[in-house]
Design a protein around this motif. Sequence first.
Motif, PDB file in Angstrom:
ATOM      1  N   GLN A 194      42.086  45.522  41.757  1.00  0.00           N
ATOM      2  CA  GLN A 194      43.362  46.037  41.940  1.00  0.00           C
ATOM      3  C   GLN A 194      44.317  45.085  42.280  1.00  0.00           C
ATOM      4  N   GLU A 195      43.866  44.142  43.182  1.00  0.00           N
ATOM      5  CA  GLU A 195      44.643  43.113  43.406  1.00  0.00           C
ATOM      6  C   GLU A 195      45.063  42.291  42.366  1.00  0.00           C
ATOM      7  N   ALA A 196      43.970  41.726  41.468  1.00  0.00           N
ATOM      8  CA  ALA A 196      44.144  41.174  40.237  1.00  0.00           C
ATOM      9  C   ALA A 196      45.087  41.732  39.322  1.00  0.00           C
ATOM     10  N   GLN A 197      44.981  43.047  39.476  1.00  0.00           N
ATOM     11  CA  GLN A 197      45.860  43.646  38.306  1.00  0.00           C
ATOM     12  C   GLN A 197      47.399  43.463  38.866  1.00  0.00           C
ATOM     13  N   GLU A 198      47.777  43.926  40.093  1.00  0.00           N
ATOM     14  CA  GLU A 198      48.981  44.004  40.666  1.00  0.00           C
ATOM     15  C   GLU A 198      49.604  42.689  40.794  1.00  0.00           C
ATOM     16  N   GLY A 234      28.220  51.393  49.780  1.00  0.00           N
ATOM     17  CA  GLY A 234      29.528  51.608  48.875  1.00  0.00           C
ATOM     18  C   GLY A 234      30.404  50.641  49.325  1.00  0.00           C
ATOM     19  N   ALA A 235      30.172  49.790  50.576  1.00  0.00           N
ATOM     20  CA  ALA A 235      31.327  48.944  51.177  1.00  0.00           C
ATOM     21  C   ALA A 235      31.583  47.845  49.927  1.00  0.00           C
ATOM     22  N   GLY A 236      30.416  47.358  49.367  1.00  0.00           N
ATOM     23  CA  GLY A 236      30.731  46.210  48.469  1.00  0.00           C
ATOM     24  C   GLY A 236      31.274  46.859  47.136  1.00  0.00           C
ATOM     25  N   LYS A 237      31.165  47.811  46.771  1.00  0.00           N
ATOM     26  CA  LYS A 237      31.799  48.188  45.449  1.00  0.00           C
ATOM     27  C   LYS A 237      33.351  48.681  46.015  1.00  0.00           C
ATOM     28  N   LEU A 238      33.681  49.268  47.119  1.00  0.00           N
ATOM     29  CA  LEU A 238      34.995  49.405  47.570  1.00  0.00           C
ATOM     30  C   LEU A 238      35.935  48.001  47.611  1.00  0.00           C
ATOM     31  N   LEU A 239      35.077  47.104  48.225  1.00  0.00           N
ATOM     32  CA  LEU A 239      35.887  45.689  48.311  1.00  0.00           C
ATOM     33  C   LEU A 239      36.033  45.013  47.121  1.00  0.00           C
ATOM     34  N   TRP A 296      43.875  31.161  51.654  1.00  0.00           N
ATOM     35  CA  TRP A 296      43.139  32.364  51.126  1.00  0.00           C
ATOM     36  C   TRP A 296      43.697  33.689  51.657  1.00  0.00           C
ATOM     37  N   LYS A 297      43.234  34.736  50.990  1.00  0.00           N
ATOM     38  CA  LYS A 297      43.417  36.242  51.530  1.00  0.00           C
ATOM     39  C   LYS A 297      42.353  36.938  51.358  1.00  0.00           C
ATOM     40  N   ALA A 298      42.033  37.797  52.408  1.00  0.00           N
ATOM     41  CA  ALA A 298      40.863  38.625  52.461  1.00  0.00           C
ATOM     42  C   ALA A 298      41.017  40.150  52.736  1.00  0.00           C
ATOM     43  N   PHE A 299      40.121  40.887  52.120  1.00  0.00           N
ATOM     44  CA  PHE A 299      40.090  42.304  52.347  1.00  0.00           C
ATOM     45  C   PHE A 299      38.912  42.600  53.253  1.00  0.00           C
ATOM     46  N   VAL A 300      39.249  43.309  54.447  1.00  0.00           N
ATOM     47  CA  VAL A 300      37.984  43.779  55.331  1.00  0.00           C
ATOM     48  C   VAL A 300      37.744  44.956  55.020  1.00  0.00           C
ATOM     49  N   MET A 311      39.287  36.891  36.700  1.00  0.00           N
ATOM     50  CA  MET A 311      38.757  36.893  38.096  1.00  0.00           C
ATOM     51  C   MET A 311      37.306  36.192  37.892  1.00  0.00           C
ATOM     52  N   SER A 312      37.123  35.264  38.486  1.00  0.00           N
ATOM     53  CA  SER A 312      35.905  34.443  38.411  1.00  0.00           C
ATOM     54  C   SER A 312      35.222  34.378  39.672  1.00  0.00           C
ATOM     55  N   TRP A 313      33.874  34.037  39.748  1.00  0.00           N
ATOM     56  CA  TRP A 313      33.248  33.748  41.224  1.00  0.00           C
ATOM     57  C   TRP A 313      31.708  33.225  40.630  1.00  0.00           C
TER      58      TRP A 313
END
Length: 167
Positions: A116-120, A105-110, A61-65, A126-128
Amino acid sequence: MTSEPMTNDQLDIHLRVARREDCSRLLDLVHELALYEKAPQEVTVTLQEFEEAGFGNKPVWKAFVAEVDNFIIGFALYYIRYSTWKGQRLYLEDLIVTEAFRGKGAGKLLFNRLLQEAQELGFNGMSWQVLDWNEPAINFYNKYEAGLEAGWLNASLSKEQINNYKL
């Protein structure tokens, strides 16, 4: 990726890639989410297992904080899911913002960082999952025009069930 200042009208929120030393705080947030989802007993992963899965020899896994004043207020954790129908997809396991910082706004930024990660990385989508009673989350995802699928049931086996199965 270094810490990126992502500001909104209310807070100075910084996003960055999670590090091993963040795992204890991330698990605190996982426990907070489990309590919110009325399933605190379901969190059985240990800190050691969590760290190894993210930062060991074979990270899965990878995460953004999201941080405010160097304090982690939320995170988005994903892994690569492979669909025989769609190919490689980003699977969002958890998007968590601690209660005191929700709606700022934190949820929107994440979530935008995940897009962006999915595009890059060239993912095919993307699914969840979201609980059908979690109206705030559903409303959040609807802003992105996410498709919410009916008709699928979640299935799982616990470690104990697997180990108790007689082959």
